[in-house]
Design a protein around this motif. Structure first.
Motif, mmCIF file in Angstrom:
data_model
loop_
_atom_site.group_PDB
_atom_site.id
_atom_site.type_symbol
_atom_site.label_atom_id
_atom_site.label_comp_id
_atom_site.label_asym_id
_atom_site.label_seq_id
_atom_site.Cartn_x
_atom_site.Cartn_y
_atom_site.Cartn_z
ATOM 1 N N ARG A 1 -9.859 32.497 -33.166
ATOM 2 C CA ARG A 1 -9.612 34.233 -33.839
ATOM 3 C C ARG A 1 -11.121 34.238 -34.486
ATOM 4 N NH1 ARG A 1 -5.634 37.366 -33.752
ATOM 5 N NH2 ARG A 1 -3.889 36.447 -31.878
ATOM 6 N N PRO B 1 -4.017 38.577 -28.657
ATOM 7 C CA PRO B 1 -2.728 36.967 -28.371
ATOM 8 C C PRO B 1 -3.019 35.829 -27.464
ATOM 9 C CG PRO B 1 -2.993 39.125 -28.511
ATOM 10 C CD PRO B 1 -4.257 39.250 -28.902
ATOM 11 N N ARG C 1 2.342 39.723 -28.716
ATOM 12 C CA ARG C 1 2.216 38.538 -29.233
ATOM 13 C C ARG C 1 3.990 37.164 -28.308
ATOM 14 N NH1 ARG C 1 -0.036 35.611 -33.112
ATOM 15 N NH2 ARG C 1 0.404 33.338 -32.828
ATOM 16 N N ALA D 1 -3.549 32.245 -27.403
ATOM 17 C CA ALA D 1 -2.546 31.718 -27.814
ATOM 18 C C ALA D 1 -2.272 30.889 -26.012
ATOM 19 C CB ALA D 1 -1.124 31.959 -28.427
ATOM 20 N N GLU D 2 -2.261 30.724 -24.969
ATOM 21 C CA GLU D 2 -2.350 30.226 -24.319
ATOM 22 C C GLU D 2 -3.429 29.703 -23.738
ATOM 23 O OE1 GLU D 2 -2.518 33.811 -21.388
ATOM 24 O OE2 GLU D 2 -1.625 35.198 -22.181
ATOM 25 N N GLU E 1 -5.488 28.320 -33.842
ATOM 26 C CA GLU E 1 -5.528 29.520 -33.451
ATOM 27 C C GLU E 1 -6.529 30.689 -33.837
ATOM 28 O OE1 GLU E 1 -2.696 33.403 -31.187
ATOM 29 O OE2 GLU E 1 -2.295 31.690 -31.828
#
Length: 412
Positions: free
Chosen positions: A274, A332, A383, A335-336, A270
């Motif tokens: 980002r 956020p 988040r 993260a999916e 992640e």
């Protein structure tokens, strides 16, 4: 008149365009990861074998062991849909997209150009392209136009006269109405299987038994003013009051602002994602085409390992052109991702009209700290979930047991 263009099973058709042979075999769109295992659209061969859209995966495989599951490709679907809409716009149709595979346009602006409603619909179908098996319908109301397109054959344009709208809708099945499966089954158990049968019931009785959604469906069945529903509600007819079933709101022209970053190998970390998002934001905010306008709606997409893609759209509460705000809003979402990404893309969907906002000469004391705190809490909620931020509320300060003196209450 209001016209509707409908492409049944658009997601599946998009996924099979590069595999035309598979379209002749039993195939179905696979369920989304992490959701209920229900099939999406299916091919004609799968339907002939007994497989139906919405069927559970285990039941479908037991019914047809040779069934091929096709992975969803959200990026490809959006790309193909955008190309179709632009072809229609190039031919003079001001379209209102509802979802991939369904859109509306008003024929009044093109009837003179093409020589009538039917000729306009045929021109629209030609712009879409025959490989898509699109259907067209036109009526004075959106729902009637949608119903006409839903029962039309591929390549057919069906026009419904306003004086015969109720007669046209009466023999159609209840599946065209935006009712939940349980409500529809409840009506069928009562012997009500056609739209005309529902229209013949008293509105007060329908509202009492089925609630507001049933009342809206009843209004549509009667072709009344103010009905707010559609074919499985793709058109958002269940919106609050203020919706007009006789009007079409054309979309704004596309912005054509997109950036994509290819990774040398699949990335699942992640932190790396980002950083890639930050690089994409720097690129897209520096594009001169943006003209200093702030961003209202943005899409984040990724190509996944093993095929398929992932896409999420976000509408900002307040338009912004600041990298930090956009990064906090989009971060956020990474993260999916259901699988490692081979590439990451960013697309600006809607920009604000103004190039800036009027700022106060002197900011009130404490406003900046309060703004930062509010943004921080919003990020935590995005988040970790709505219950991640809580406030301590005293309920029994006199208690000798510390745990009973106060409660943690989720903060609004």
């Amino acid at each position: 008149m209001v016209a509707c263009i409908l492409i049944p099973g658009f997601e599946l058709q998009s996924a099979l365009r590069d595999r035309p042979r598979l379209a002749l075999k039993p195939a179905a769109l696979a369920p989304l990861p992490g959701t209920e295992p229900l099939l999406g659209p299916v091919t004609a061969a799968a339907e002939a074998a007994g497989v139906r859209p919405g069927m559970r995966l285990g039941e479908a495989l037991a019914t047809c062991p040779s069934l091929v599951l096709v992975e969803r490709d959200a990026v490809l679907v959006q790309t193909e849909w955008e190309q179709i809409m632009r072809r229609l716009e190039d031919n003079g149709f001001a379209v209102e997209p509802v979802e991939p595979g369904c859109l509306y346009f008003d024929t009044r602006g093109v009837e003179r150009l093409y020589g009538g409603v039917t000729a306009s619909l045929k021109r629209a179908l030609a712009a879409v392209g025959s490989p898509w098996n699109a259907c067209a319908g036109a009526a004075d109301r959106r729902f009637a136009a949608l119903a006409a397109a839903a029962i039309a054959r591929p390549g057919q344009a069906l026009v419904v006269d306003d004086q015969r709208t109720k007669e046209f809708l009466a023999p159609l099945p209840l599946t065209l109405l935006p009712l939940e499966a349980g409500r529809r089954e409840e009506l069928e158990n009562l012997g009500i299987k056609k739209i005309g049968q529902l229209a013949g019931l008293p509105g007060s009785a329908v509202a009492e038994r089925l609630g507001p959604d049933g009342r809206r469906a009843w209004s549509l069945a009667r072709a009344d003013d103010g009905g707010k529903a559609g074919f499985n509600d793709p058109a958002g007819f269940n919106d609050p009051a203020g919706f007009d079933d006789t009007k079409v709101t054309a979309r704004q022209p596309a912005t054509d602002l997109a950036e994509r970053l290819e990774f040398p190998e699949a990335v699942a970390n992640e932190l790396t994602l980002r950083r890639a998002l930050t690089a994409l934001l720097d690129r897209i905010l520096a594009r001169p085409e943006r003209g200093g306008r702030e961003i209202r709606k943005v899409a984040l997409s990724a190509r996944l390992v093993g095929g398929g893609s992932w896409r999420r759209t976000m509408t900002l509460r307040e338009p912004s052109g600041e990298r930090g705000t956009l990064r906090a809003a989009l971060g956020p979402k990474l993260a999916e991702l259901p699988a490692p990404a081979l590439s990451l893309g960013l697309e600006l969907l809607t920009l604000s009209e103004s190039e800036g906002r009027q700022l106060a000469l002197v900011r009130p004391e404490g406003e900046e700290l309060e703004t930062r705190l509010r943004d921080g809490l919003r990020q935590v909620r995005a988040r970790a979930g709505a219950g991640a931020v809580a406030t301590v509320v005293e309920v029994a300060p006199w208690s000798r047991i510390p745990e009973q003196r106060a409660l943690l209450v989720p903060r609004d």
